[in-house]
Design an enzyme around this catalytic site. Structure first.
Site, PDB file in Angstrom:
ATOM      1  N   SER A   1      64.095 -33.203  85.145  1.00  0.00           N
ATOM      2  CA  SER A   1      65.486 -33.204  84.715  1.00  0.00           C
ATOM      3  C   SER A   1      66.365 -33.620  85.878  1.00  0.00           C
ATOM      4  O   SER A   1      66.049 -33.345  87.038  1.00  0.00           O
ATOM      5  CB  SER A   1      65.859 -31.796  84.243  1.00  0.00           C
ATOM      6  OG  SER A   1      67.256 -31.623  84.279  1.00  0.00           O
TER       7      SER A   1
ATOM      8  N   HIS B   1      50.379 -24.109  59.510  1.00  0.00           N
ATOM      9  CA  HIS B   1      51.799 -23.715  59.455  1.00  0.00           C
ATOM     10  C   HIS B   1      52.321 -23.336  60.845  1.00  0.00           C
ATOM     11  O   HIS B   1      53.224 -22.500  60.956  1.00  0.00           O
ATOM     12  CB  HIS B   1      52.023 -22.542  58.494  1.00  0.00           C
ATOM     13  CG  HIS B   1      51.363 -22.722  57.169  1.00  0.00           C
ATOM     14  ND1 HIS B   1      51.953 -23.404  56.127  1.00  0.00           N
ATOM     15  CD2 HIS B   1      50.133 -22.339  56.727  1.00  0.00           C
ATOM     16  CE1 HIS B   1      51.119 -23.413  55.082  1.00  0.00           C
ATOM     17  NE2 HIS B   1      49.999 -22.791  55.422  1.00  0.00           N
TER      18      HIS B   1
ATOM     19  N   GLU C   1      57.098 -37.605  73.896  1.00  0.00           N
ATOM     20  CA  GLU C   1      58.254 -37.636  72.992  1.00  0.00           C
ATOM     21  C   GLU C   1      58.580 -39.071  72.599  1.00  0.00           C
ATOM     22  O   GLU C   1      58.958 -39.346  71.456  1.00  0.00           O
ATOM     23  CB  GLU C   1      59.458 -36.958  73.657  1.00  0.00           C
ATOM     24  CG  GLU C   1      59.268 -35.447  73.744  1.00  0.00           C
ATOM     25  CD  GLU C   1      60.257 -34.759  74.681  1.00  0.00           C
ATOM     26  OE1 GLU C   1      60.182 -33.533  74.787  1.00  0.00           O
ATOM     27  OE2 GLU C   1      61.084 -35.442  75.305  1.00  0.00           O
TER      28      GLU C   1
ATOM     29  N   LYS D   1      62.174 -28.397  86.021  1.00  0.00           N
ATOM     30  CA  LYS D   1      61.658 -28.913  84.750  1.00  0.00           C
ATOM     31  C   LYS D   1      60.563 -29.952  84.903  1.00  0.00           C
ATOM     32  O   LYS D   1      60.617 -30.812  85.782  1.00  0.00           O
ATOM     33  CB  LYS D   1      62.814 -29.553  83.954  1.00  0.00           C
ATOM     34  CG  LYS D   1      63.828 -28.548  83.464  1.00  0.00           C
ATOM     35  CD  LYS D   1      63.386 -27.870  82.192  1.00  0.00           C
ATOM     36  CE  LYS D   1      63.844 -28.673  81.002  1.00  0.00           C
ATOM     37  NZ  LYS D   1      63.265 -28.143  79.772  1.00  0.00           N
TER      38      LYS D   1
END
Ligand code: ARG
Length: 515
Positions: free
Chosen positions: A275, A156, A288, A281
């Protein structure tokens, strides 16, 4: 001037003018993928027709030479046409004259396209399998390096029990092994020849279907001629297998993204992006996109099934729209597999951060309960002792924290509701809980060294040595078995490649005996 020059294909010459729907009807551009397959199918068919005395050796020689010429000119040199089958036939007739028209004796584009798709998909699926095997090899190597790297394990998404990086990664390797098996199993059913089924109703010519199957490296026949023209379940099961593979990879990608977020690992720069505005970043974009590829394959599977659903027998042109879904899915997942393997193999694991986090949320609780149960306490009672100690820890933490002073459930619950706390109860707290629940001192049940071990994440892992568990010796045994399975799959892959190569050689030999 050839028919090619006046832009009129043979088949179209009388019956098909094209018209406004010309582009719409044509699959020629997409058929580039089966250009080589169609030439192979043509060769095998012509050799068989000749051996059966259906066409003369002279005509066969001329047709086979023309096919060689078409091959070197390439797909882009084909004249405009409805599809690659028609365009190649036109190109052959352009070169040979009317006798070139004998190539299409005793077959139809229906069995021809089905043979081409199976022929090409075999190669693609073997490439995918090869890529998955490479990824598995990489995962097993990383796992071998990290069989003692302790990390938090989750259920979970909450800290649950400590485990190891090897144990976590091998869980994906095992799933990839099943994905491999699904692909290899689909391969067996792809590898059947529909050629010779003709339009759907067989042919009066005395053809030899086994012979064309052999010359194309197929293992057997799709015997029923209607089935041969209609069946696309081989596309469905391949796409389902690639979608399952993509789903496996999406879970892996999600875990790695999460681990990067928590600082458990650092992706290599070449697998990260930055970024355009936020200079600090470092984003896990490759993972992804691996996760996102599941959308491609799932979409393809749905598109394929929707196209096929309810199609009547035998051939319907809708089938032309089925094919690209399978290509899209397999290409997408093969690339994603390669990238996922690269990202995992180049990532740096932050071992001290992992070790520090492995005990979070009292993740050793189960191990402590197991220790008490192994000493004879019923497991449910042991669970209660540990839960109570966990609650006491939480109460103490809350009592000393102004911000948590309003938590009324503390002390009344048997749940180890410590997920938001970051630590583990002390031996004293466990002793107090044991006194209350067991009515005897903890020290008479377990010795303190064993308790310390159970409370320590690495110690906890080392006790979980059941088959498939994370304890390093259990992992060593697992890695051995995983390597064995990987080797078996490698051998299957090599044997499949060899069978295709043998058929190729055999076909070339036959072809060269006529030209
Ligand atoms: N381009 C077609 C396809 O992909 C080939 C078969 C055409 N057959 C026909 N009867 N029109 O399905």
């Amino acid at each position: 001037m050839t028919a090619h020059d006046d832009d009129e294909s043979v088949i179209r010459r009388e019956r098909f003018s094209g018209g406004p729907a010309r582009e719409f009807l044509s699959s020629l551009a997409a058929d580039e993928r089966i250009f080589a397959a169609d030439l192979a199918v043509d060769q095998a068919h012509v050799v068989m027709l000749t051996e059966q005395g259906i066409i003369s050796e002279e005509d066969a020689g001329a047709i086979l030479s023309a096919l060689a010429d078409v091959e070197s000119a390439g797909h882009e040199a084909l004249a405009d046409g409805e599809d690659v089958h028609e365009a190649i036939e036109t190109a052959v007739i352009d070169r040979v004259g009317p006798a070139g028209g004998r190539m299409h004796t005793a077959r139809s584009r229906n069995d021809e396209v089905a043979a081409c798709l199976r022929y090409r998909l075999r190669e693609d699926i073997l490439t995918t399998v090869e890529t998955v095997l490479a990824a598995r090899g990489v995962f097993l190597d990383v796992a071998a390096e990290h069989s003692e790297t302790i990390m938090p394990g989750y259920t979970h998404l909450q800290p649950a029990q400590p485990t190891t990086v090897a144990h976590w990664l091998c869980s994906y390797e095992s799933a990839l092994a099943r994905d491999t098996e699904r692909l290899l199993s689909a391969y067996e059913r792809i590898n059947q020849s529909p050629l010779g089924g003709a339009a759907f109703a067989g042919t009066p010519f005395d053809i030899d279907r086994e012979r064309t199957a052999e010359l194309l490296g197929f293992d057997g026949l799709v015997e029923n001629a209607i089935d041969a023209a209609s069946a696309r379940d081989f596309l469905v099961e391949t796409t389902a297998a690639t979608t399952t593979l993509a789903t496996t990879l999406s879970g892996l990608a999600e875990d790695v993204i999460l681990f990067a977020n928590r600082g458990y690992l650092d992706l290599a720069d070449e697998y990260a992006s930055t970024s355009s505005i936020m200079p600090q970043k470092k984003n896990p974009d490759t993972l992804e996109l691996v996760r996102g590829r599941t959308g491609d394959t799932t979409g393809a599977l749905n598109g394929l099934l929707t196209t096929l659903k309810g199609l009547p027998r035998a051939y319907n042109r809708d089938l032309q729209r089925a094919t690209h879904h399978a290509w899209d899915a397999i290409d997408s997942v093969t690339e994603a597999t390669d990238v996922a393997a690269g990202a995992v193999s180049t990532a740096e694991w932050n071992e001290s951060k992992l070790a520090a986090s492995a005990g979070e949320g009292f993740s050793t609780a189960t191990g402590v309960a197991d220790l008490l149960a192994r000493a004879g306490v019923p497991f449910r009672t042991a669970h209660e002792v540990v839960a109570r100690a966990g609650s006491q820890y939480k109460k103490k933490t809350n009592d000393t924290s102004m911000t948590k002073a309003n938590d009324t459930s503390v002390g009344e619950t048997n749940d180890v509701a410590t997920a938001e706390t970051n630590d583990t109860p002390t031996v004293e707290m466990l002793a107090a809980a044991a006194e209350t629940v067991l009515d005897e001192p903890l020290s008479t049940v377990v010795d303190s060294a064993a308790l310390e071990q159970a409370l320590n994440p690495a110690g906890s892992v080392s006790t979980r040595d059941s088959r498939g568990g994370p304890a390093p010796p259990a992992m060593t045994a697992h890695l051995e078995r995983a390597h064995q399975t990987l080797d078996d799959h490698r051998q299957t892959l090599v044997a499949s490649h060899e069978a295709l190569e043998d058929a190729h050689q055999k076909r070339q030999q036959e072809v060269s005996s006529y030209v």
